[in-house]
Design a protein around this motif. Structure first.
Motif: not given
Length: 454
Positions: A29-39, A256-258, A340-349, A351-355
């Protein structure tokens, strides 16, 4: 053995398991976020560039690891090369890398379990993972390393099974369709996407250097570590390219991205959601996440331990329990990760997901550490030409220079595309440096204690 020494119990296979296990969740996991910005094609270019950097880096980094086997890893190399200031920069950067990577992996563990148990809260699963694997690390490094080896072997096998199962559904035309962020490789959007995807390509390999933090616990580190590192980087490059290409060719890669579980979703497109293969991937795929999660806990605890033992952090973090493991350091990193886990959805960085945010923060730490390590290699070659080096970086100075140049390029690109996170990273480094400036007497006392152990 004194109360501040770690026990050498690890062989080559254990170290390979740690090196690959630290990283292998990056293939899941994690690498597919790269598809979302680069194809897909843009991200393939990014991944190949990063793979070159890591290959050159590991061949160079191994020289430092074998010459200076120390639980602090990059901290120890930069301390020796550039003194306390260099040590604290490398140490803090490594600590940020290893403390911020586990929350991302923990949330992915929760996502994988949620596929099987839709009613399970991924956050609670993530916290449960922290509690279980902190406990396992506290029980002893030999037990922890053996467990790491077993789950790493299973995780590697599962990635090979994944590629084999989805191969009949693979189509190269699917992989290349809309493969650039722009209309073609020369489009400015495509070039921008290639650089913006750097953190997610680095995630494929992030933390392989963590095996250096087990160097004090390695048997004959001058021989075992080079073997483990070289075999490890070859394993990871092969798996990263294979998994990415096969997953991208089984259907609409944009779906599969993001997301945190691209492999189960890719397999679902080929065999359906009720297939035994699908259930096997989810369950055995957890081993890949667990291998990295568990291994990085080992890594961050040794970094806390080394910095505290040297007086750069509160000395209580260097205390060992009856199993000869730094239990307080293990718990300290866990507390940060669970927060950090419990900050998911509370803190917006940005516009990124916590992951995505945790991955990017970890990569900032890693890149600064890579730069400091390569600079340390060049400095020590000049200042300590007679230092015993059982392994010397091949192609010196070209190979480490390539690693250094690409790392600097990656850092510049990451600052450009992640300004807010860059400022947060800089703020954390500044806080650590202020503590460093205020604790000179503590470091002097620690140095005296290490020089005259009781």
């Amino acid at each position: 053995m004194t109360a501040s020494q770690l026990k050498p119990t690890l062989g080559t296979l254990h170290l390979w398991g740690i090196a690959v296990g630290l990283v292998i969740s990056g293939e899941y996991f994690g690498w597919s976020y790269g598809w979302g910005v680069a194809g897909t094609l843009g991200f393939l270019v990014t991944t190949l560039l990063v793979a070159v950097m890591y290959t050159c880096f590991i061949f160079s980094f191994t020289e430092l690891t074998t010459a200076i086997p120390h639980a602090g890893g990059p901290f120890a190399y930069s301390l020796r090369a550039f003194g306390p200031t260099g040590g604290i920069i490398a140490g803090l950067a490594t600590l940020i890398e290893f403390v911020f990577a586990p929350p991302a992996i923990a949330m992915a563990i929760g996502s994988y379990l949620n596929v099987q148990y839709p009613g399970l809260d991924p956050k609670l699963a993530a916290v449960g993972a922290y509690i279980i694997f902190m406990g396992l690390n506290i029980l002893g490094v030999s037990i922890a390393a053996t467990f790491e080896l077993v789950v790493t072997v299973l995780a590697v096998a599962e990635l090979l099974v994944f590629m084999g199962v989805v191969a009949p559904g693979f189509s190269f035309s699917n992989f290349v369709l809309d493969g650039w962020a722009g209309s073609n490789v020369f489009d400015s959007a495509a070039v921008s996407g290639i650089f913006a995807a750097i953190p997610f390509a680095i995630w494929f390999f992030l933390a392989i250097e963590g095996a250096a933090m087990a160097a004090e616990e390695a048997k004959d580190p001058k021989r075992t570590i080079p073997r483990a590192y070289i075999a490890g980087i070859l394993t990871l490059v092969t798996l990263a390219l294979g998994v990415m290409i096969f997953a991208g060719g089984v259907g609409n890669w944009k779906e599969l991205s993001n997301i945190n579980d691209p492999l189960p979703q890719a397999m679902k497109a080929v065999v359906g959601s009720d297939s035994n293969w699908m259930h096997m991937l989810v369950w055995i795929g957890l081993f890949g996440l667990v291998a990295s999660f568990h291994g990085i806990i080992l890594g961050y605890s040794r970094q806390f331990f080394a910095l505290a033992r040297a007086g750069y952090l509160p000395k209580g973090l260097a205390k060992l329990n009856r199993f000869q493991t730094p239990h307080r350091a293990i718990i300290a990193g866990g507390v940060v990760g669970i927060a950090a886990v419990f900050s998911d959805g509370v803190i917006n960085l940005q516009g990124m997901s916590l992951t995505a945010a945790m991955i990017t923060m970890a990569v900032f730490g890693a890149i600064v550490m890579y730069i400091m390590s390569m600079l340390s290699l060049f400095k020590l070659r000049r200042s300590e030409p007679n230092l015993a080096r059982s392994f010397r970086a091949p192609g010196y100075p070209v190979v480490p220079a390539i690693a250094l140049a690409i790392a600097v390029l990656c850092l510049v690109a990451m600052i450009w595309f992640n300004g807010v996170l860059a400022l947060i990273f800089l703020g954390l480094m500044a806080i650590g440096y202020v503590y460093f400036l205020c604790t000179a007497e503590q470091r002097e006392a620690a140095a005296a204690s290490l020089a005259n152990p009781t």
